[in-house]
Design an enzyme around this catalytic site. Structure first.
Site, PDB file in Angstrom:
ATOM      1  N   ASN A 233      -6.305  -2.559   1.516  1.00 41.81           N
ATOM      2  CA  ASN A 233      -6.239  -4.174   1.395  1.00 41.81           C
ATOM      3  C   ASN A 233      -8.039  -4.513   1.669  1.00 41.81           C
ATOM      4  O   ASN A 233      -8.726  -3.757   2.243  1.00 41.81           O
ATOM      5  CB  ASN A 233      -5.842  -4.578   2.814  1.00 41.81           C
ATOM      6  CG  ASN A 233      -4.188  -4.640   2.906  1.00 41.81           C
ATOM      7  OD1 ASN A 233      -3.642  -4.539   1.934  1.00 41.81           O
ATOM      8  ND2 ASN A 233      -3.602  -4.426   4.126  1.00 41.81           N
TER       9      ASN A 233
ATOM     10  N   ARG B 166       0.913  -1.200  -0.036  1.00 41.68           N
ATOM     11  CA  ARG B 166      -0.075  -0.001  -0.023  1.00 41.68           C
ATOM     12  C   ARG B 166       0.831   1.396   0.008  1.00 41.68           C
ATOM     13  O   ARG B 166       0.536   2.220  -0.896  1.00 41.68           O
ATOM     14  CB  ARG B 166      -0.985  -0.097   1.147  1.00 41.68           C
ATOM     15  CG  ARG B 166      -2.027  -1.008   1.178  1.00 41.68           C
ATOM     16  CD  ARG B 166      -3.001  -0.755   2.368  1.00 41.68           C
ATOM     17  NE  ARG B 166      -2.302  -1.490   3.462  1.00 41.68           N
ATOM     18  CZ  ARG B 166      -2.757  -1.408   4.818  1.00 41.68           C
ATOM     19  NH1 ARG B 166      -3.922  -0.925   4.857  1.00 41.68           N
ATOM     20  NH2 ARG B 166      -1.835  -1.680   5.792  1.00 41.68           N
TER      21      ARG B 166
END
Length: 753
Positions: free
Chosen positions: A47, A29
């Site tokens: 996520n 990320r």
């Protein structure tokens, strides 16, 4: 990878990307955040239960899509990227959103050794992580061993009890930091604490003490690997008579002091999983490290704690020009599973270790060190665990969700999900209550982590295995799989081969389809089915299972078969039962086996090596250790009606007048040549040219190398296991693949009907 159109057509639009693979807990990320910022895109990354979801909007969206798989973080594994246009939102900012909840279909990555950046901080006096034994970032540190479930976020790991200090919060929230959304981030102010000072640990080892430390996947026992008295004391306390110990050194340069390693072995040694790597010993360590063996297992430091201990030893306890080498072995008393709990370790290791070092970060899932070798230029696993699990084996096709429960020795379990097979860490032998508990714990944790409910459980054909009883008690539909068929299928699964294929399975023991004791088998495999084309000549096993632990008994059986029974009593006079054995061998009902493992034992027994084994495979390993240049007795075997017999070779060895080194070289060279002849004949008769090579005997590097080369020379296509061990550690993968072929075949028939 799938795209929603030409890249140039994507510019200026908002795109939604779904990324599947090992993309949680690896800095993916923050990587996406940095990439989107570089291309001045708006949107978000989060996520989700399937991996990572990304939305980007801006003029350079296509550049972002192209760069995404190219520049990924070192621990990330991308299996698939899907891209589709969505309606514009006109957001100029890019952010990281909280994880989405739901049924999980992503995965956790394996633990990784300390990265170079963290290692620099560990020894940098100006760093707040200076000499902190738990330094980590998104590129390294614990993952699988601290994860309770997915999504992989701090509240679902063993780190949830450690509230981050302001400095760690700032790192965690800073997109420019290597610790941006690193779930295990911690520092001396807020993170786990070690129970003892590094200097005290090093002083204990230097003072000839045995030290237990809490490693990434469980407790380890450490001591001076150059001090034979200390190593023998460790053997006595741990009740480990002869089985080799692994040795840890501080650097690749230090490896050259104790072993002869080639470039491939050194490269494997330095990979992020940090396996123990087998390499030729210079025989400069304590003789008790690996008695009677030519190779030793070497490992580099895995965790910051290892680096600190070795640094302290080399700095404060110098020993001339020698670097420190320490034994680093699993702390599992009496062959039980690895210890992970602090209080249990302090209690159970009190009689083994002089010092027990703990810390307050829990280990959720135990994992032994992985053990590997380089054979014919390729990695071969002996034990697959920490650093590799839970990375899946990619299957050639999607299959229903299965659980397969392996065998009884070197146990693993496998769970399938789509086109992935997740083979568990090495569990070990299921011959104790503790081993069975660890087995059940592993099954439940892996099922929970993967969020899978199996429709079928596959198990070994043997009715009395603990794993079979577990399957039978589950209430789930069962599929029984013959042991050696599963060995063959494990290779077929990882290479994406449905068949037809020939399979040479050289193993210790497996319950045969006829109820017999199989172990040296030539099979033809296709789909869910196999045919036994041939086997090794049956040998008597006087004493049954006891003969598997006492090679002299297998040798006595060979002597009796060769009409030399009258020599048994004198040849094995040191064995109390030797005088009675020739009489026993005359009686009916003596168990017989076609096992290749027992053939190795017989050869070792005839050559006077290892009459009684203290660990499985000891006789075969000591026989292999004698070999420098294998040689072939051209008249050393016969093949009749598919049965391979090495009686002519054994007759030469049985005289008792042959040097053990010569005998070992003759045995290896002749057995390999005989197997190549055997396979070649079957290939000509069947027209099948693909050959799988599996079973525990293929851990023998000489046998694996020579049979593979012989197959290539015969214009056949040999396949060796590369992602799982050839021994019973790969059995569960083969069981799952066969169960899948069987179920999918039945569904096809039902659909056709």
């Amino acid at each position: 990878m799938t795209m929603g159109g030409k890249a140039t057509a994507l510019d200026g639009r908002r795109l939604r990307l779904h990324v599947r693979g090992a993309v949680q807990g690896v800095g993916f990320r923050p990587y996406v955040y940095g990439l989107a910022t570089r291309y001045r895109l708006g949107g978000f990354v989060a996520n989700d239960p399937h991996g990572v979801i990304i939305e980007v909007e801006g003029e350079r969206a296509s550049d972002f899509v192209a760069a995404l798989p190219r520049e990924k973080p070192p621990l990330a594994r991308i299996d698939e990227i899907s891209v589709q246009p969505v309606g514009a939102v006109e957001t100029a900012e890019f952010c990281i959103r909280a994880s989405e909840q739901g049924r999980v279909s992503t995965r956790i990555v394996a633990d990784a050794a300390t990265c170079k950046e963290c290692l620099n901080e560990l020894f940098d006096r100006t760093s707040r992580f200076f000499r902190y034994p738990f330094v980590n970032c998104t590129h390294c540190g614990p993952r699988y061993t601290i994860a309770e479930r997915l999504p992989y976020d701090r509240p679902t790991t063993a780190m949830k009890r450690f509230a981050m200090c302001k400095a760690c919060v700032d790192d965690y929230a800073d997109p420019r930091s290597r610790r941006f959304h690193a779930e295990a981030v911690a520092c001396p102010q807020c993170g786990p604490k070690l129970s003892h000072e590094i200097e005290d640990i090093a002083a204990a080892i230097a003072g000839r003490k045995i030290v237990a430390i809490k490693g990434l996947g469980g407790f380890q026992l450490l001591c001076d690997a150059r001090d034979d008295a200390v190593v023998r004391r460790l053997r006595q306390r741990k009740q480990r008579d002869q089985k080799p110990f692994a040795v840890m050194v501080g650097s690749v340069e230090a490896v050259a002091e104790i072993a002869e390693a080639d470039a491939g072995e050194l490269a494997l040694l330095e990979t992020l999983p940090r396996p123990i790597v087998l390499m030729n010993s210079r025989q400069l360590l304590a003789p008790a490290i690996a008695p009677g063996l030519s190779r030793i297992g070497v490992v580099l430091p895995v965790a910051p704690l290892h680096h600190l201990i070795l640094d302290a030893l080399n700095a404060a306890h110098k020993r001339g020009g020698e670097s420190w080498a320490i034994v680093a072995t699993s702390a599992n008393p009496g062959g039980e599973p690895l210890l992970i709990d602090n209080s249990e370790a302090e209690r159970r290791l009190a009689g083994i270790a002089d010092l027990v070092v703990t810390h307050d970060r829990d280990i959720v899932t135990r994992a032994d060190d992985s053990v590997a070798a380089v054979v014919a230029g390729q990695t071969q696993f002996i034990r697959r665990a920490r650093g590799y699990v839970p990375e899946p084996v990619r299957l050639a096709r999607a299959v229903p969700p299965f659980l397969s429960v392996g065998g009884a020795l070197k146990s693993t379990v496998t769970i399938t999900r789509g086109n992935e097979a997740f083979v568990s860490q090495h569990i070990g032998d299921l011959d104790s209550a503790e081993g069975i508990r660890f087995f059940e714990e592993t099954v439940h944790h892996l099922l929970s982590t993967l969020d899978v409910e199996p429709v079928v459980i596959a198990h070994d054909l043997h009715p009395n295995m603990a794993s079979t009883r577990f399957a039978e008690a589950s209430g789930t539909r069962l599929i029984a799989v013959q042991h050696h068929h599963a060995h063959a299928a494990s290779v077929m699964a990882e290479h994406g081969v449905a068949g037809p294929a020939l399979a040479l399975v050289l193993d210790g023991f497996g319950h045969g389809s006829d109820g017999g004791n199989w172990g040296g088998e030539l099979l033809s495999c296709e789909g869910a089915h196999f045919q036994r084309l041939g086997h090794l000549a049956p040998m008597k096993m006087p004493g049954g299972d006891r003969a598997a632990r006492e090679p002299w008994r297998m040798a006595a059986g060979v002597l009796h078969a060769l009409q030399r029974g009258e020599t048994i009593a004198t040849r094995f006079a040191a064995q109390p039962q030797a005088a009675r054995l020739s009489v026993l061998l005359e009686q009916s009902g003596v168990p017989v086996t076609t096992s290749a493992g027992r053939l190795f034992d017989a050869a070792a027994g005839l050559l006077g090596l290892c009459p009684v084994q203290s660990y499985e495979g000891e006789a075969a390993m000591k026989l292999e250790a004698l070999v420098r240049a294998p040689c072939i007795a051209q008249d050393g075997w016969t093949i009749e009606n598919g049965m391979l017999s090495l009686d002519p070779l054994l007759e030469r060895i049985a005289t008792g007048r042959i040097d053990p080194v010569v005998g070992a070289e003759l045995f290896h060279g002749t057995f390999a040549a005989a197997c190549i002849d055997w396979i070649g004949r079957a290939a000509r008769e069947t027209g099948i040219t693909t050959v799988t090579l599996s079973g525990g005997c293929f851990l023998n590097a000489i046998l694996a190398r020579d049979i593979e080369r012989g197959c290539v020379a015969a214009k056949l296509s040999p396949l060796l296991p590369r992602q799982v061990p050839p021994n019973d550690g790969g059995l569960s993968l083969g069981q799952a693949w066969i169960a899948a072929q069987k179920l999918l075949g039945q569904q096809g028939l039902e659909g056709a009907a």
